[in-house]
Design an enzyme around this catalytic site. Structure first.
Site, PDB file in Angstrom:
ATOM      1  N   HIS A 306       0.913  -1.170   0.123  1.00 14.62           N
ATOM      2  CA  HIS A 306      -0.105  -0.035   0.048  1.00 14.62           C
ATOM      3  C   HIS A 306       0.943   1.143  -0.015  1.00 14.62           C
ATOM      4  CE1 HIS A 306      -3.134   2.865   1.274  1.00 14.62           C
ATOM      5  NE2 HIS A 306      -4.006   1.968   0.778  1.00 14.62           N
ATOM      6  N   ASP A 363      -8.046  -5.355  -0.331  1.00 20.27           N
ATOM      7  CA  ASP A 363      -8.246  -6.218  -1.364  1.00 20.27           C
ATOM      8  C   ASP A 363      -8.138  -7.729  -1.125  1.00 20.27           C
ATOM      9  OD1 ASP A 363      -7.423  -3.339  -3.107  1.00 20.27           O
ATOM     10  OD2 ASP A 363      -9.555  -3.957  -3.093  1.00 20.27           O
TER      11      ASP A 363
HETATM   12  C1  SDX Z   1      -6.073   0.239  -2.851  1.00 18.86           C
HETATM   13  O1  SDX Z   1      -4.290   4.804  -2.009  1.00 18.86           O
HETATM   14  C2  SDX Z   1      -5.326   4.205  -1.500  1.00 18.86           C
HETATM   15  O2  SDX Z   1      -5.664   4.490  -0.334  1.00 18.86           O
HETATM   16  C3  SDX Z   1      -5.990   2.978  -2.075  1.00 18.86           C
HETATM   17  C4  SDX Z   1      -6.836   2.079  -1.795  1.00 18.86           C
HETATM   18  C5  SDX Z   1      -8.067   3.074  -1.046  1.00 18.86           C
HETATM   19  O3  SDX Z   1      -8.889   2.516  -0.489  1.00 18.86           O
HETATM   20  O4  SDX Z   1      -8.370   3.833  -2.245  1.00 18.86           O
HETATM   21  O5  SDX Z   1      -6.463   1.579  -0.148  1.00 18.86           O
HETATM   22  C6  SDX Z   1      -7.191   0.723  -2.295  1.00 18.86           C
HETATM   23  O6  SDX Z   1      -5.659   0.589  -4.166  1.00 18.86           O
HETATM   24  C7  SDX Z   1      -5.309  -0.646  -2.118  1.00 18.86           C
HETATM   25  C8  SDX Z   1      -4.065  -1.417  -3.086  1.00 18.86           C
HETATM   26  C9  SDX Z   1      -4.573  -2.408  -4.103  1.00 18.86           C
HETATM   27  N1  SDX Z   1      -3.631  -2.646  -5.102  1.00 18.86           N
HETATM   28  C10 SDX Z   1      -2.767  -3.835  -4.778  1.00 18.86           C
HETATM   29  O7  SDX Z   1      -3.092  -4.971  -3.954  1.00 18.86           O
HETATM   30  C11 SDX Z   1      -2.030  -4.109  -6.093  1.00 18.86           C
HETATM   31  C12 SDX Z   1      -0.644  -4.797  -5.607  1.00 18.86           C
HETATM   32  N2  SDX Z   1       0.117  -3.845  -4.803  1.00 18.86           N
HETATM   33  C13 SDX Z   1       1.197  -3.028  -5.505  1.00 18.86           C
HETATM   34  O8  SDX Z   1       0.889  -2.851  -6.850  1.00 18.86           O
HETATM   35  C14 SDX Z   1       1.780  -2.002  -4.714  1.00 18.86           C
HETATM   36  O9  SDX Z   1       1.801  -2.394  -3.386  1.00 18.86           O
HETATM   37  C15 SDX Z   1       0.802  -0.590  -4.565  1.00 18.86           C
HETATM   38  C16 SDX Z   1       0.499   0.052  -5.993  1.00 18.86           C
HETATM   39  C17 SDX Z   1      -0.458  -0.760  -3.922  1.00 18.86           C
HETATM   40  C18 SDX Z   1       1.836   0.499  -3.825  1.00 18.86           C
HETATM   41  O10 SDX Z   1       2.762   0.659  -4.474  1.00 18.86           O
HETATM   42  P1  SDX Z   1       3.995   1.455  -3.813  1.00 18.86           P
HETATM   43  O11 SDX Z   1       3.644   1.959  -2.472  1.00 18.86           O
HETATM   44  O12 SDX Z   1       4.194   2.406  -4.908  1.00 18.86           O
HETATM   45  O13 SDX Z   1       5.181   0.577  -3.788  1.00 18.86           O
HETATM   46  P2  SDX Z   1       6.467   0.550  -4.754  1.00 18.86           P
HETATM   47  O14 SDX Z   1       5.915   0.332  -6.074  1.00 18.86           O
HETATM   48  O15 SDX Z   1       7.277   1.655  -4.392  1.00 18.86           O
HETATM   49  O16 SDX Z   1       7.012  -0.817  -4.332  1.00 18.86           O
HETATM   50  C19 SDX Z   1       7.993  -0.704  -3.258  1.00 18.86           C
HETATM   51  C20 SDX Z   1       9.005  -2.129  -3.156  1.00 18.86           C
HETATM   52  C21 SDX Z   1       9.267  -2.422  -4.509  1.00 18.86           C
HETATM   53  O17 SDX Z   1      10.505  -3.323  -4.697  1.00 18.86           O
HETATM   54  P3  SDX Z   1      11.958  -2.773  -4.604  1.00 18.86           P
HETATM   55  O18 SDX Z   1      11.875  -1.758  -5.970  1.00 18.86           O
HETATM   56  O19 SDX Z   1      11.900  -1.715  -3.344  1.00 18.86           O
HETATM   57  O20 SDX Z   1      12.758  -3.732  -4.766  1.00 18.86           O
HETATM   58  O21 SDX Z   1       7.892  -2.865  -2.907  1.00 18.86           O
HETATM   59  C22 SDX Z   1       7.659  -3.889  -3.854  1.00 18.86           C
HETATM   60  C23 SDX Z   1       8.152  -3.175  -5.199  1.00 18.86           C
HETATM   61  O22 SDX Z   1       8.444  -4.025  -6.428  1.00 18.86           O
HETATM   62  N3  SDX Z   1       6.183  -4.317  -3.897  1.00 18.86           N
HETATM   63  C24 SDX Z   1       5.535  -5.446  -4.113  1.00 18.86           C
HETATM   64  C25 SDX Z   1       4.087  -5.427  -4.085  1.00 18.86           C
HETATM   65  N4  SDX Z   1       4.137  -3.841  -3.803  1.00 18.86           N
HETATM   66  C26 SDX Z   1       5.099  -3.492  -3.878  1.00 18.86           C
HETATM   67  N5  SDX Z   1       6.274  -6.478  -4.430  1.00 18.86           N
HETATM   68  C27 SDX Z   1       5.763  -7.818  -4.790  1.00 18.86           C
HETATM   69  N6  SDX Z   1       4.172  -7.577  -4.578  1.00 18.86           N
HETATM   70  C28 SDX Z   1       3.554  -6.546  -4.159  1.00 18.86           C
HETATM   71  N7  SDX Z   1       2.327  -6.622  -4.309  1.00 18.86           N
END
Ligand code: SDX
Length: 423
Positions: A306, A363
């Site tokens: 998140h 989710d």
């Molecule tokens: C919602 O914003 C809100 O409030 C949204 C929400 C709402 O109520 O409106 O809460 C609803 O959208 C919940 C989130 C639902 N999405 C998912 O579950 C999709 C999977 N999650 C990822 O896509 C991701 O975690 C995000 C998009 C939710 C958050 O992305 P961030 O904070 O920008 O994280 P990042 O992309 O900067 O990642 C940081 C690190 C990275 O690794 P490094 O580059 O540091 O090595 O964490 C890793 C990412 O690769 N990472 C994951 C991951 N999420 C982040 N690795 C594996 N699986 C994941 N799900």
């Protein structure tokens, strides 16, 4: 006045900017006039470090895993109130007394019917169209049916407009479902409460009795409540950006619906179930965890991580408890839960996830409950839309009341060609 000083080492210029305290959470630095004073803009990819507005609706503490709607903790609201009471709270700032509740709840029932003309819109769509595409078109049509004399300077008129779209969203979502299933449209039943009415419109047929249990209504009601608002997430920011231009409020909500559709945002609930089904069995989980950790692999664990929560999403905690309570009553798919529990068990102890503060989000659990309610995966994000509509409208009303609110117009870091002449 607390200030923040920026020293521009290139020009030797020192500039001070006022720090504005927040009721809860971090203060903000008011950087109005930054460019003219220090000769540069800030750069904040994804706006994760930028406050785009002032708001009193929702507060999130990502480190603690805390979520407050108008100051009330989500866990307490989920245990003591229903979704319509929380809609009133989010719109008006206070919980309703019984008279206020009865009037508001009655008005929502009455407004649940859309203009008859909207029905013909659904016939234009192929039955394999994604429900989010169909729903956003239907809501866009609402701004055609309800544009007359929209004087958004009039608070009561804006509240009337807010109650109207909150009330009609479940009906339009149900019409969308019925269309892609090839079923006859079922109209709202004024004798049923909001959430029960939605399940009725999904399940009923012109003849025969419709079975809907109180347990199912309470479960879905909690899901709507947990999705009601969430500060300045991507779709709410989109709604505010469109609202800041003075566009029709329903046009702003349509923009929010389309932003929510993305699988990184509200579309994740549908992807979580698809992912659990793709993994297929507990003994495949390790392989997918390895893929999720591999920077070369685009695979991500849907329902994990998140932008704000670097702890358990408090909504996920409520949903996990609800899912386990419902396990025996409404027959939740134990095979999917087994896979989900295995993922959670590994991920919460694996250094890759722990170091990145990747916890289950809302989710990760909502899908298994919705599936147990007999709701198709493609309808999961429209369900998120139903819950979130009140949040989007409340932010539009708050924005309208803020006389200092300007049109959204961020700048950029230009990295293109310098000026050149056409040959
Ligand atoms: C919602 O914003 C809100 O409030 C949204 C929400 C709402 O109520 O409106 O809460 C609803 O959208 C919940 C989130 C639902 N999405 C998912 O579950 C999709 C999977 N999650 C990822 O896509 C991701 O975690 C995000 C998009 C939710 C958050 O992305 P961030 O904070 O920008 O994280 P990042 O992309 O900067 O990642 C940081 C690190 C990275 O690794 P490094 O580059 O540091 O090595 O964490 C890793 C990412 O690769 N990472 C994951 C991951 N999420 C982040 N690795 C594996 N699986 C994941 N799900």
């Amino acid at each position: 006045m607390a200030t923040f000083t920026i020293m521009n080492n290139m020009s030797g210029q020192k500039s001070e900017f006022e720090i504005l305290e927040s009721t809860l959470g971090a203060p903000v630095v008011d950087i109005s006039g930054l460019r003219s004073r220090v000769g540069a803009y800030t750069y904040d990819n994804g706006l994760g470090e930028t406050a785009t507005c002032q708001s009193s609706i929702t507060f999130i503490d990502g480190a603690k895993g805390e979520l407050l709607y108008r100051g009330y903790p989500i866990e307490e609201l989920a245990n003591k109130k229903n979704y319509i009471e929380v809609c009133y709270l989010i719109l008006h700032g206070e919980l309703p007394d019984s008279k206020e509740y009865n009037r508001f709840e009655r008005d929502i029932r009455v407004k649940s019917y859309p203009h008859e003309g909207i029905k013909y819109l659904f016939r234009a769509f192929p039955d394999n169209g994604h429900p989010m595409a169909i729903l956003s078109s239907a809501v866009s049509a609402l701004s055609a049916f309800h544009h007359q004399h929209l004087n958004v300077k009039d608070d009561e008129e804006f509240m009337e407009m807010a109650r109207r779209i909150i009330a009609k969203m479940p009906t339009l979502a149900a019409f969308t479902y019925r269309h892609f299933m090839g079923y006859p449209l079922i109209y709202p039943d004024m004798e049923r409460y909001f959430t029960e009415n939605f399940l009725y419109m999904l399940r009923a047929f012109p003849t025969g009795k419709t079975e809907i249990s109180d347990v199912e209504v309470r479960a879905l009601d909690k899901i709507f409540m947990l999705h009601a608002d969430h500060e300045q997430n991507a779709s709410t920011t989109t709604v505010r950006a469109v609202g800041s231009t003075g566009a029709h409020p329903y046009a702003a909500v349509v923009a929010g619906i389309n932003a929510l559709w993305g699988r990184a945002h509200g579309g994740a609930n549908e992807s979580v179930i698809a992912q659990l089904e793709m993994i297929g069995s507990v003994d495949k989980v390790d392989e997918f965890i390895r893929r999720a950790k591999n920077p070369e692999d685009s695979f991500r664990l849907m329902g994990f991580g998140h932008r704000v929560y670097k702890n358990f999403d408090p909504r996920a905690k409520v949903l996990k408890k609800l899912r386990d309570e419902l396990r025996d009553t409404i027959g939740i798919n134990s095979r999917l839960i087994e896979i989900a529990d295995r993922i959670e068990q590994i991920a919460l102890n694996d250094e890759y996830f722990v170091k990145r503060n990747l916890y289950p989000n809302i989710d990760f659990y909502s899908g298994t409950i919705l599936e147990a309610l007999g709701i198709r995966k493609k309808m999961f994000t429209p369900i998120f839309v139903i819950g979130r509509t009140v949040g989007w409208i409340a932010h539009l009303i708050e924005q309208k009341k803020d006389s200092k609110q300007k049109i959204y117009r961020p700048r950029q870091r230009y990295i293109g060609k310098t000026r050149r002449s056409v040959p």
